[in-house]
Design an enzyme around this catalytic site. Structure first.
Site, mmCIF file in Angstrom:
data_model
loop_
_atom_site.group_PDB
_atom_site.id
_atom_site.type_symbol
_atom_site.label_atom_id
_atom_site.label_comp_id
_atom_site.label_asym_id
_atom_site.label_seq_id
_atom_site.Cartn_x
_atom_site.Cartn_y
_atom_site.Cartn_z
ATOM 1 N N ASP A 62 0.817 -1.210 0.000
ATOM 2 C CA ASP A 62 0.000 0.000 0.000
ATOM 3 C C ASP A 62 0.854 1.264 0.000
ATOM 4 O OD1 ASP A 62 0.946 -0.268 2.641
ATOM 5 O OD2 ASP A 62 -0.977 -1.003 3.373
ATOM 6 N N ASN A 128 -7.674 -3.069 14.533
ATOM 7 C CA ASN A 128 -9.037 -3.406 14.114
ATOM 8 C C ASN A 128 -9.066 -4.611 13.168
ATOM 9 O OD1 ASN A 128 -8.022 -2.323 11.761
ATOM 10 N ND2 ASN A 128 -9.502 -0.637 11.599
ATOM 11 N N HIS A 130 -7.228 -4.981 10.408
ATOM 12 C CA HIS A 130 -6.951 -4.734 8.987
ATOM 13 C C HIS A 130 -5.618 -5.359 8.572
ATOM 14 C CE1 HIS A 130 -4.897 -0.699 10.134
ATOM 15 N NE2 HIS A 130 -3.955 -1.413 9.561
ATOM 16 N N GLU A 135 -9.671 -2.168 5.467
ATOM 17 C CA GLU A 135 -10.349 -1.897 6.723
ATOM 18 C C GLU A 135 -11.537 -2.849 6.919
ATOM 19 O OE1 GLU A 135 -8.975 -0.042 8.796
ATOM 20 O OE2 GLU A 135 -8.456 1.960 8.106
#
EC number: 3.5.99.6
Length: 234
Positions: A62, A128, A130, A135
């Site tokens: 990314d 979380n 990810h 996400e």
């Protein structure tokens, strides 16, 4: 899913590097790379080794949208600083977060991945759940895409910036389907704040609400965790 418990991040980097060497001995040529604090000790092992990377290809997960590559928080800068300046690869691909046409860039990056199937993918995991910048709620079928970063991710990354307002709000990320196409995945996690995500990834339901849980469906995943990150496992 194989779980290897280590004493600390230093040992975790050594174990990940030994797995990389095994993969290279079996003919791996394309590495999927991650950024952030988690893989730094892995990169240190690589840099300090006598490994020749000049025949290898790297593909990064990314990149932030809108951050110049000379900005020291861009992932382009991070990769040069942590690895590429010391160990040049034959080819190194990152998404172009400055592209005028982001949708065209997404298509270009999918083509890069299609032409260079990933043999060995390094991953971290967000609090979380990810992976990459995929996400919670991201479709498991997603390939490369533009992501609106969640508040928790922006907050977690704000420690690297002068102010939370300086953290980019979007990124281009390899998708979950792209990650799952990798032949081998090595996920690293260190620290208590990752414990809940690790528990959900290892033993919870496979759900898009916790993106990393999809790794239960991959047949060659190694999870390297310290005791703090493993603290909620049975």
């Amino acid at each position: 899913m194989k779980i290897i418990r280590v004493q600390d991040q230093l040992e975790g980097g050594k174990v990940a590097f030994s797995l990389l060497k095994e993969s290279l001995a079996k003919g791996a040529t394309t590495l999927g790379l991650a950024t952030g604090s988690t893989p730094i000790t892995f990169y240190q092992e690589l840099v300090n080794s006598d490994l020749d990377c000049s025949a290898l290809t790297s593909i990064n997960l990314d990149e932030y949208v809108g951050l110049p590559v000379e900005n020291d928080q861009s992932y382009d800068y991070f990769m040069r600083d942590q690895l590429f300046n010391a160990k040049p690869f034959k080819e190194s691909f990152l998404p172009n977060g400055l592209a005028d046409d982001l949708e065209a860039e997404v298509k270009r990056y999918d083509q890069v991945i299609a032409e260079h199937p990933i043999d060995f993918q390094i991953l971290g995991i967000g609090r979380n759940g990810h992976i990459g910048f995929n996400e919670p709620g991201t479709s498991f079928a997603e390939k490369t895409h533009v992501v609106d970063l969640q508040a928790s991710t922006i907050e977690a990354n704000s420690r690297f910036f002068a102010s939370i307002d300086d953290v980019p709000k979007q990124a281009i990320s390899m998708g979950i389907a792209s990650i799952m196409a990798s032949k081998m995945i090595v996920l690293l996690a260190f620290g208590k704040e990752k414990a809940a995500a690790i528990k959900g990834m290892v033993s919870g339901p496979v759900t898009e609400a916790l993106p990393a849980s999809v790794l239960q469906q991959h047949d060659n995943v190694v999870v390297i965790i310290d005791e703090a990150a493993a603290s909620e496992l049975d």
